[in-house]
Design a protein around this motif. Structure first.
Motif, mmCIF file in Angstrom:
data_model
loop_
_atom_site.group_PDB
_atom_site.id
_atom_site.type_symbol
_atom_site.label_atom_id
_atom_site.label_comp_id
_atom_site.label_asym_id
_atom_site.label_seq_id
_atom_site.Cartn_x
_atom_site.Cartn_y
_atom_site.Cartn_z
ATOM 1 N N MET A 63 -71.370 79.690 98.607
ATOM 2 C CA MET A 63 -70.791 80.798 97.855
ATOM 3 C C MET A 63 -71.836 81.789 97.352
ATOM 4 O O MET A 63 -71.605 82.997 97.357
ATOM 5 N N LEU A 136 -63.616 71.726 98.357
ATOM 6 C CA LEU A 136 -64.586 72.478 97.568
ATOM 7 C C LEU A 136 -65.394 71.536 96.693
ATOM 8 O O LEU A 136 -64.852 70.567 96.148
ATOM 9 N N TYR A 138 -68.297 71.683 93.496
ATOM 10 C CA TYR A 138 -69.031 72.452 92.497
ATOM 11 C C TYR A 138 -69.923 71.511 91.704
ATOM 12 O O TYR A 138 -69.485 70.435 91.300
ATOM 13 N N ASN A 144 -66.556 80.081 90.911
ATOM 14 C CA ASN A 144 -65.942 80.780 92.042
ATOM 15 C C ASN A 144 -65.395 82.114 91.563
ATOM 16 O O ASN A 144 -64.615 82.172 90.602
ATOM 17 N N GLY A 223 -59.796 81.982 90.744
ATOM 18 C CA GLY A 223 -61.191 81.570 90.806
ATOM 19 C C GLY A 223 -61.387 80.322 89.964
ATOM 20 O O GLY A 223 -60.426 79.652 89.566
#
Length: 243
Positions: A63, A136, A138, A144, A223
């Motif tokens: 990202m 995803l 993180y 995001n 997000g």
């Protein structure tokens, strides 16, 4: 990941057991709705563990490199893992009446057929052939940026994200964010904590809201807020494929 011959049936039963009229009403009010638990803790761990096997994915996105935020996600390759495929197939017909109702209110076409397989075939004929279910990951300080998952001209108006880790235990921060540009008004934000195994249904692009003319389309982006500590995994179910 260990698969079970009974797992698809169990997942479908969990989807069917949800209070779909209540979820539809919540989507009308807020643009998002939390589901009951769709995946067990063990199933969540199994899916999150797939991240370590790049061969299960068609692409990986950093990202920060693309200025989408910070963190990483991977798009599953075909064949999709059994629970991902079954959840996508079981959820589609429950979301379909909501999608058609929203299209009717906004005076738009409702091109979505009765089954996911038929809809994906339409996507493929239009050149949208790449699978879009996404895993995803993180870490601390990842986030995001607000965005939409459109991928082509054919779009299904609802999608689902499922938490795979336990907030407050495996990570802190990382709330799911939904920002709606209200018609002739200031934007409205919604922050949701995703419990492990629970899903959040939300609008992909926009949703109908009452207006002086009847109904207007209110644009929505989504997000993730900054993860303060730990690691956060989520499974994203998008119901159209990508060009």
């Amino acid at each position: 990941m260990t698969t079970s011959a009974h797992r698809p049936t169990h997942l479908g039963e969990r989807v069917e057991a949800a209070d779909w009229p209540a979820l539809a009403a919540e989507l009308d009010t807020h643009g998002c709705a939390l589901t009951p638990q769709l995946l067990t803790a063990d199933e969540c761990r199994d899916i999150a563990a797939l991240y370590a096997d790049p061969a299960r994915f068609r692409s990986t996105v950093d990202m920060a490199r693309h200025r989408f935020g910070a963190g990483q996600y991977r798009y599953f390759a075909r064949p999709l893992p059994d629970p991902v495929q079954e959840l996508r197939r079981a959820c589609y017909p429950r979301l379909l009446p909501i999608a058609r109702d929203w299209a009717h209110r906004l005076g738009r076409p409702a091109p979505w057929p009765d089954t996911l397989d038929e809809w994906l075939e339409m996507c493929h004929r239009a050149g949208q052939t790449r699978p879009t279910p996404i895993l995803l990951r993180y870490g601390k300080d990842d986030w995001n940026a607000l965005h939409r998952d459109l991928y082509g001209d054919l779009v299904f108006p609802l999608q689902i994200v499922i938490g795979l880790d336990e907030p407050g235990t495996d990570y802190t921060g990382g709330e799911f964010l939904l920002v709606e540009q209200r018609v002739r008004a200031q934007s409205r934000g919604t922050a949701t904590v995703l419990r492990r195994g629970h899903g959040l249904i939300f609008t992909t692009r926009d949703r109908p809201v009452p207006s002086a003319r009847g109904w207007s389309a209110s644009a929505v982006r989504h997000g993730v807020s900054v993860v303060r500590s730990g690691t956060r995994h989520t499974l994203g179910l998008v119901f159209h494929d990508a060009a």
